[in-house]
Design a protein around this motif. Structure first.
Motif, PDB file in Angstrom:
ATOM      1  N   ALA A  59       0.276  -1.244   0.015  1.00  0.00           N
ATOM      2  CA  ALA A  59       0.115  -0.313   0.020  1.00  0.00           C
ATOM      3  C   ALA A  59       1.022   1.408  -0.273  1.00  0.00           C
ATOM      4  CB  ALA A  59      -0.772   0.102   0.997  1.00  0.00           C
ATOM      5  N   TYR A  60       2.169   0.857   0.729  1.00  0.00           N
ATOM      6  CA  TYR A  60       2.737   2.598   0.606  1.00  0.00           C
ATOM      7  C   TYR A  60       3.104   2.893  -0.787  1.00  0.00           C
ATOM      8  CZ  TYR A  60       6.428   5.882   2.029  1.00  0.00           C
ATOM      9  OH  TYR A  60       7.830   6.476   2.214  1.00  0.00           O
ATOM     10  N   VAL A  62       1.773   2.435  -3.449  1.00  0.00           N
ATOM     11  CA  VAL A  62       0.085   2.802  -4.228  1.00  0.00           C
ATOM     12  C   VAL A  62       0.010   3.860  -4.644  1.00  0.00           C
ATOM     13  CG1 VAL A  62      -2.480   3.108  -3.984  1.00  0.00           C
ATOM     14  CG2 VAL A  62      -1.054   0.760  -3.507  1.00  0.00           C
ATOM     15  N   SER A  96      -0.583   3.084   6.001  1.00  0.00           N
ATOM     16  CA  SER A  96      -1.802   3.495   5.642  1.00  0.00           C
ATOM     17  C   SER A  96      -2.561   5.296   5.509  1.00  0.00           C
ATOM     18  CB  SER A  96      -3.124   2.720   7.282  1.00  0.00           C
ATOM     19  OG  SER A  96      -2.717   3.639   8.633  1.00  0.00           O
ATOM     20  N   CYS A  99      -1.042   6.249   2.827  1.00  0.00           N
ATOM     21  CA  CYS A  99      -1.434   5.593   1.266  1.00  0.00           C
ATOM     22  C   CYS A  99      -2.510   6.047   0.847  1.00  0.00           C
ATOM     23  CB  CYS A  99      -1.778   4.006   1.474  1.00  0.00           C
ATOM     24  SG  CYS A  99      -2.783   3.797   0.691  1.00  0.00           S
TER      25      CYS A  99
END
Ligand code: INI
Length: 157
Positions: A59-60, A62, A96, A99
């Motif tokens: 996710a980092y 993305v 999170s 992201c």
């Protein structure tokens, strides 16, 4: 109300080019989100040749891939997918947070709709529930929101 002009997107994805950016971390969850997103796009008229899947480590990563897609103008809309599941360290909050805010910043900076389907949950069970079981499929929801926003932005000019 009857005389008020209402502008909203429709749910037609027939002539839409879509890039899906998906993290590989927690892959078994993310695969269900990808399936949900593609199912939704196809249901609303997108052709397979107009959909591309871009995989990143987690996710980092993305937001950077989303930014490159936005810069290249290769897509009308983007769907961001991933699964961040809380562990016992603050890592969850950093990954999170980066992201979510990174993706939102790209969407605004480039004026491109990005459907947000990155799960942030406390447990694996909560993630499974949101990846096509009890609480629906957040990949599908993200795709639907993106389709609507592409249609809306086309009208707003
Ligand atoms: N990436 C995720 O997508 N989900 C997670 O739950 C996660 N956790 O828990 O660590 C995660 N970490 C990896 C991160 O996104 C980067 O890929 C990594 O730090 C390399 O830059």
């Amino acid at each position: 109300m009857d005389k008020i002009k209402t502008i909203e997107g429709n749910l037609n994805a027939r002539d839409m080019r879509v890039s899906i950016v998906a993290g590989r971390f927690n892959e078994f969850i993310v695969e269900s989100l990808i399936k949900g997103a593609i199912h939704c796009l196809r249901q609303h008229g997108a052709t397979e040749s107009a959909i591309e899947l871009i995989r990143v480590p987690g996710a980092y990563e993305v937001p950077l891939a989303v930014q490159k897609v936005a810069e290249s103008r290769r897509a009308d809309g983007i769907i961001a997918l991933g699964a961040v599941i809380r562990g016992s360290t603050p890592h969850f909050d950093y990954v999170s947070g980066e992201c979510m805010s990174g993706v939102a910043a790209v969407a605004r900076e480039h004026g491109i709709p990005v459907g947000m389907g990155v799960l942030t949950t406390d447990t694996i069970e909560q993630a499974i529930e949101r990846a096509g079981t009890k609480v629906g499929n957040k990949g599908e929801e993200a795709a639907l929101a993106m389709i609507e926003m592409v249609g809306l932005l086309r009208q707003l000019g």
